[in-house]
Write a protein that holds these residues in place. Sequence first.
Motif, short mmCIF file in Angstrom:
data_model
loop_
_atom_site.label_atom_id
_atom_site.label_comp_id
_atom_site.label_asym_id
_atom_site.label_seq_id
_atom_site.Cartn_x
_atom_site.Cartn_y
_atom_site.Cartn_z
N ASN A 171 5.59 -2.68 5.86
CA ASN A 171 4.77 -2.26 4.73
C ASN A 171 5.65 -1.96 3.51
O ASN A 171 5.66 -0.85 3.00
CB ASN A 171 3.94 -1.02 5.08
CG ASN A 171 3.04 -0.59 3.93
OD1 ASN A 171 2.36 -1.42 3.32
ND2 ASN A 171 3.04 0.69 3.62
N ASN B 91 0.85 -1.19 0.00
CA ASN B 91 0.00 0.00 0.00
C ASN B 91 0.88 1.24 0.00
O ASN B 91 1.58 1.52 0.98
CB ASN B 91 -0.90 -0.02 1.24
CG ASN B 91 -1.94 1.08 1.22
OD1 ASN B 91 -1.82 2.06 0.48
ND2 ASN B 91 -2.98 0.94 2.03
N TYR C 288 6.59 -1.58 -0.23
CA TYR C 288 5.81 -1.34 -1.44
C TYR C 288 6.70 -1.56 -2.65
O TYR C 288 7.73 -0.89 -2.81
CB TYR C 288 5.25 0.08 -1.46
CG TYR C 288 4.48 0.39 -2.72
CD1 TYR C 288 3.23 -0.15 -2.96
CD2 TYR C 288 5.03 1.24 -3.70
CE1 TYR C 288 2.52 0.12 -4.13
CE2 TYR C 288 4.33 1.53 -4.87
CZ TYR C 288 3.09 0.97 -5.08
OH TYR C 288 2.40 1.24 -6.23
#
Length: 460
Positions: A117, A108, A119
């Motif tokens: 996280n 995300n 990406y």
Amino acid sequence: MKKIFHIFSLLCLITVVTAACKNEEPFDTGVSTEGTGRILTTSIKITVNSNDFLTRASEDSPSVDMFTVAIYNRQDPETPYLSYPYPQLPEVLTLPVGTYFVKAFYGNNDIEAAFDNPYYEGVSANFTIQEGKIEDFKDPIVCSLSNVKVSILFDEDLVSEMSADSYVEVKVGENGTLIFKESTNKAGYFKYVDNSETLVATFYGSVQGEKVSESKIYDNVQKGTYYKITFKLHAINPGEEGNSGSKSDEESGTLKVDASVIYDVDANDGVQNVNPDSEEYLKDDLRPGYSGDPDDDGEGDVTPDTPEEKPVPPYIVSDDVDMEARTDISSWPEGKRLAIKILSATPLKQFKCKIDSELLTPEALEEVKLKSDLDLVNDIYDKDPGESESTLWSSLRDLGFPVGSDVTNPKEYVDGNYVITFDITQFVNLLNALGHGDHNFIFDMENEAGKSTATLKLKS
């Protein structure tokens, strides 16, 4: 014999007519294709470019099956026209005439800052959809880390002297902020925004009973870069810049908190940027390819970053059939593709195919000017006057067999391997037309690493 000859003649006629007409209308679905064309999405391949092996990161690179594939019209590059999870991508998509590109991504990218996280993103070149035509992809979409990755380490000497509530605040750009403590054993990821190229890491806490606030600023931060920052105690000798030089300092010196980048890795080009000011920029046991004696002075030989892998001979894979079993093609759907792929780390030096069939005997093949033993690298067959390629090779090309430069200099290169596609879809119709029988396509292959053999087993 006449039956085989007539079937082969019919097949070749169909091939010639199809080739002549495919620029006008390559597919016929019974539905009007006015104003639309197609994209062969089975040709969309994703590769993930990751350099986390340099840092022994706890997270692994994401599987390509976890990616999303979005197709964008160039007239609206912000809003996807179509979007699918990669494993659910249809084999063929119909699109209005226009210019498009494909974006493959994982994670995300709307989150300003978060732990765990990563990406990843990759974008294809532009491609054009033309009315009534079908397009495919020639090159894989290479996806790389596209946000900023940060790890914070605390030196053991600092941990023993700092208070339990000490922490490091990391800020990238205007909005992304994360708090790292000594117990934070994971990386943080920050959204990269153009023109926000500053990373600030600030230590807050008490050291030896005194409040400490120490910042480290890094400029020119780029997406896909990994910063591994160590905070530690740094002794200031009397007379150093910033030292008061008081008598107590002269007698004992002082300690302050300092930070240095052990190393950072640009995930897009694999360049390892070592901070020359770091006292301990990379321990030997973490240095990629280190082969020195751990008991020596740490200056043993260093081999290249990427560990050398032993070359392997060519091998065959297929999305359409099980190479270990005999595939029944008697009820193979008309038009369904049947192909295998030869993978080789280096270009092939030899590629031969022997057709061993109960119905396509050597005599039957000779009757239609084909052979049971085929050399797909060396055109050793008779040529018509003025022709640079033999009639046999031309026929093989029409039937989907790769020959010549298609074998020795393939255009497709994926995950460290040259890819040679051997498509025998048209042969399926021929074999089924001949009746029931077993058919073996025996492949002899050779590259720099050695020779290998594989057999495609079919039953009509």
